[in-house]
Design a protein around this motif. Structure first.
Motif, PDB file in Angstrom:
ATOM      1  N   LEU A  92      -2.760  -5.577 -18.461  1.00 25.92           N
ATOM      2  CA  LEU A  92      -2.800  -7.039 -18.485  1.00 25.92           C
ATOM      3  C   LEU A  92      -3.665  -7.635 -17.380  1.00 25.92           C
ATOM      4  N   ILE A  93      -4.029  -6.833 -16.396  1.00 24.20           N
ATOM      5  CA  ILE A  93      -4.894  -7.342 -15.326  1.00 24.20           C
ATOM      6  C   ILE A  93      -6.037  -6.348 -15.080  1.00 24.20           C
ATOM      7  N   PRO A  94      -6.906  -6.155 -16.063  1.00 16.20           N
ATOM      8  CA  PRO A  94      -8.030  -5.232 -15.870  1.00 16.20           C
ATOM      9  C   PRO A  94      -8.975  -5.746 -14.791  1.00 16.20           C
ATOM     10  N   THR A  95      -9.679  -4.833 -14.173  1.00 14.80           N
ATOM     11  CA  THR A  95     -10.653  -5.211 -13.158  1.00 14.80           C
ATOM     12  C   THR A  95     -11.753  -6.053 -13.794  1.00 14.80           C
ATOM     13  N   PRO A  96     -12.028  -7.241 -13.263  1.00 16.41           N
ATOM     14  CA  PRO A  96     -13.068  -8.103 -13.860  1.00 16.41           C
ATOM     15  C   PRO A  96     -14.421  -7.406 -13.879  1.00 16.41           C
ATOM     16  N   GLY A  97     -15.162  -7.636 -14.945  1.00 20.19           N
ATOM     17  CA  GLY A  97     -16.463  -7.003 -15.084  1.00 20.19           C
ATOM     18  C   GLY A  97     -17.430  -7.396 -13.992  1.00 20.19           C
ATOM     19  N   LEU A 148       0.828  -1.199   0.000  1.00 19.75           N
ATOM     20  CA  LEU A 148       0.000   0.000   0.000  1.00 19.75           C
ATOM     21  C   LEU A 148       0.867   1.255   0.000  1.00 19.75           C
ATOM     22  N   CYS A 149       1.921   1.233   0.815  1.00 20.75           N
ATOM     23  CA  CYS A 149       2.823   2.374   0.906  1.00 20.75           C
ATOM     24  C   CYS A 149       3.491   2.635  -0.444  1.00 20.75           C
ATOM     25  N   TYR A 150       3.956   1.584  -1.091  1.00 22.02           N
ATOM     26  CA  TYR A 150       4.621   1.739  -2.392  1.00 22.02           C
ATOM     27  C   TYR A 150       3.671   2.337  -3.424  1.00 22.02           C
ATOM     28  N   THR A 151       2.488   1.786  -3.522  1.00 24.80           N
ATOM     29  CA  THR A 151       1.536   2.249  -4.532  1.00 24.80           C
ATOM     30  C   THR A 151       1.072   3.670  -4.247  1.00 24.80           C
ATOM     31  N   ALA A 152       0.816   3.981  -2.988  1.00 26.61           N
ATOM     32  CA  ALA A 152       0.317   5.305  -2.626  1.00 26.61           C
ATOM     33  C   ALA A 152       1.351   6.394  -2.862  1.00 26.61           C
ATOM     34  N   THR A 153       2.638   6.066  -2.732  1.00 28.30           N
ATOM     35  CA  THR A 153       3.674   7.097  -2.840  1.00 28.30           C
ATOM     36  C   THR A 153       4.228   7.247  -4.250  1.00 28.30           C
ATOM     37  N   GLN A 154       3.830   6.393  -5.182  1.00 28.03           N
ATOM     38  CA  GLN A 154       4.339   6.504  -6.551  1.00 28.03           C
ATOM     39  C   GLN A 154       3.909   7.800  -7.215  1.00 28.03           C
ATOM     40  N   VAL A 203       7.287  -6.494  -4.009  1.00 26.82           N
ATOM     41  CA  VAL A 203       7.245  -7.191  -5.293  1.00 26.82           C
ATOM     42  C   VAL A 203       5.820  -7.180  -5.857  1.00 26.82           C
ATOM     43  N   ALA A 204       4.841  -7.453  -4.991  1.00 25.03           N
ATOM     44  CA  ALA A 204       3.443  -7.491  -5.440  1.00 25.03           C
ATOM     45  C   ALA A 204       2.990  -6.136  -5.962  1.00 25.03           C
ATOM     46  N   ALA A 205       3.329  -5.067  -5.231  1.00 25.35           N
ATOM     47  CA  ALA A 205       2.917  -3.726  -5.649  1.00 25.35           C
ATOM     48  C   ALA A 205       3.614  -3.309  -6.937  1.00 25.35           C
ATOM     49  N   HIS A 206       4.896  -3.639  -7.052  1.00 21.66           N
ATOM     50  CA  HIS A 206       5.633  -3.281  -8.272  1.00 21.66           C
ATOM     51  C   HIS A 206       5.089  -4.059  -9.467  1.00 21.66           C
ATOM     52  N   LEU A 207       4.753  -5.318  -9.272  1.00 32.25           N
ATOM     53  CA  LEU A 207       4.188  -6.116 -10.355  1.00 32.25           C
ATOM     54  C   LEU A 207       2.850  -5.531 -10.810  1.00 32.25           C
ATOM     55  N   ASP A 236       1.947  -2.401 -10.578  1.00 33.95           N
ATOM     56  CA  ASP A 236       2.251  -1.151 -11.268  1.00 33.95           C
ATOM     57  C   ASP A 236       2.764  -1.427 -12.680  1.00 33.95           C
ATOM     58  N   PHE A 237       3.592  -2.455 -12.826  1.00 36.23           N
ATOM     59  CA  PHE A 237       4.128  -2.790 -14.141  1.00 36.23           C
ATOM     60  C   PHE A 237       3.026  -3.245 -15.096  1.00 36.23           C
ATOM     61  N   LEU A 238       2.150  -4.102 -14.623  1.00 34.08           N
ATOM     62  CA  LEU A 238       1.127  -4.680 -15.491  1.00 34.08           C
ATOM     63  C   LEU A 238       0.020  -3.693 -15.842  1.00 34.08           C
ATOM     64  N   THR A 239      -0.242  -2.730 -14.944  1.00 36.43           N
ATOM     65  CA  THR A 239      -1.357  -1.810 -15.176  1.00 36.43           C
ATOM     66  C   THR A 239      -0.934  -0.444 -15.698  1.00 36.43           C
ATOM     67  N   ARG A 240       0.341  -0.055 -15.458  1.00 40.94           N
ATOM     68  CA  ARG A 240       0.745   1.298 -15.849  1.00 40.94           C
ATOM     69  C   ARG A 240       2.003   1.316 -16.723  1.00 40.94           C
ATOM     70  N   ILE A 241       3.085   0.691 -16.249  1.00 41.43           N
ATOM     71  CA  ILE A 241       4.362   0.794 -16.953  1.00 41.43           C
ATOM     72  C   ILE A 241       4.293   0.138 -18.325  1.00 41.43           C
ATOM     73  N   TYR A 242       3.828  -1.091 -18.375  1.00 41.06           N
ATOM     74  CA  TYR A 242       3.759  -1.785 -19.671  1.00 41.06           C
ATOM     75  C   TYR A 242       2.788  -1.096 -20.638  1.00 41.06           C
ATOM     76  N   PRO A 243       1.569  -0.727 -20.213  1.00 40.04           N
ATOM     77  CA  PRO A 243       0.682  -0.022 -21.157  1.00 40.04           C
ATOM     78  C   PRO A 243       1.243   1.314 -21.636  1.00 40.04           C
ATOM     79  N   GLU A 244       1.908   2.075 -20.761  1.00 39.35           N
ATOM     80  CA  GLU A 244       2.379   3.406 -21.126  1.00 39.35           C
ATOM     81  C   GLU A 244       3.674   3.376 -21.922  1.00 39.35           C
ATOM     82  N   PHE A 245       4.606   2.508 -21.522  1.00 37.73           N
ATOM     83  CA  PHE A 245       5.935   2.525 -22.134  1.00 37.73           C
ATOM     84  C   PHE A 245       6.198   1.340 -23.063  1.00 37.73           C
ATOM     85  N   GLY A 246       5.350   0.337 -22.991  1.00 35.25           N
ATOM     86  CA  GLY A 246       5.521  -0.825 -23.858  1.00 35.25           C
ATOM     87  C   GLY A 246       4.485  -0.900 -24.952  1.00 35.25           C
TER      88      GLY A 246
END
Length: 250
Positions: free
Chosen positions: A199-204, A127-133, A178-182, A184-194
């Motif tokens: 890759l893990i959208p919120t299920p409908g 939570l701390c990692y994600t909130a402070t990014q 590791v969980a928070a970074h993963l 962030d990578f799958l939802t923000r870094i990869y879509p923006e920079f890759g």
């Protein structure tokens, strides 16, 4: 009493619910009302008969002893409140999916690498990692020093070495990082920079279920109202906010 209840009910609902659960479970345990057994995580207990699937939740609900009951609860509430006000999480379902995802990464990592049995510190680190990014360029108070906000989760990990069992606690905390970074990578870094997609959208079905409960969208919170000196907000006095996130003080 009505005013207190109104203030309580006016807080972000997910942060309020999780923090309340952490506080009540911890108080119940440390006052002898319940045993530690329902809160212990171990993969063998998950697959026994009947399966202890509830441990995938309860293992995140027990704080350290003493003043950690208050401080861990406070920082869980603070960081979750920031996520509920973060534009990255467009609705409550996104926040719930985030919690499900990071917990789903933390549990197997601890099962295979740390044998950690109480996992709140891992969740708090995540939570701390994600909130402070989104607080880069701002400062946060950590004990008696002021540091760049984005370094808070790393300081949170390192300070564990000062306490008994620090190496084990550090390893548990690293699984949250590791969980928070993963996430962030799958939802923000990869879509923006890759040039990819989330890759893990919120299920409908989760969005539908949350909407059916009438929770609604996330509302502006601390993440959208940054402060230059310390990005924390909440119901506790300012002097409490300089103590550092969730350290075991008792």
């Amino acid at each position: 009493m009505a005013d207190i209840l109104n203030v309580y009910m006016g807080t972000p609902p997910i942060a309020r619910t999780v923090a309340t659960a952490v506080f009540l479970c911890s108080v119940a345990f440390y006052t002898g009302m319940v045993s530690a057994e329902p809160f212990i995580f171990h993969y063998s207990l998950i697959f026994k008969y009947p399966p202890g699937l509830y441990r995938l939740v309860t293992s995140f609900l027990l704080t350290g002893s003493g003043m950690s009951v208050l401080f861990d609860t406070y920082f869980v509430f603070t960081y979750l409140s920031q996520l509920e006000g973060n534009p990255k999480f467009k609705n409550k379902a996104d926040v719930i999916w985030y919690l499900i995802f990071v917990a789903g990464v933390i549990c197997p990592l601890n099962a295979f690498f740390t044998e950690g049995m109480l996992l709140l510190h891992a969740l708090l680190t995540a939570l701390c990692y994600t909130a402070t990014q989104d607080q880069r360029g701002m400062n946060a108070h950590f004990y008696i020093i002021t540091i760049p906000a984005q370094l808070t989760p790393y300081c949170l990990l390192l300070v564990q070495l000062l306490f008994p069992g620090g190496w084990v606690s550090l390893k548990i905390g690293l699984t949250g990082l590791v969980a928070a970074h993963l996430h962030d990578f799958l939802t923000r870094i990869y879509p923006e920079f890759g040039n990819g997609i989330n890759l893990i959208p919120t299920p409908g079905f989760l969005t539908w279920a949350v909407d059916a409960l009438g929770v609604g969208e996330t509302t502006p919170g601390p993440a959208e109202q940054p402060q230059r000196e310390g990005a924390r907000s909440g119901p506790l006095p300012d002097s409490w906010r300089s103590k550092g996130p969730g350290r075991r003080l008792g």
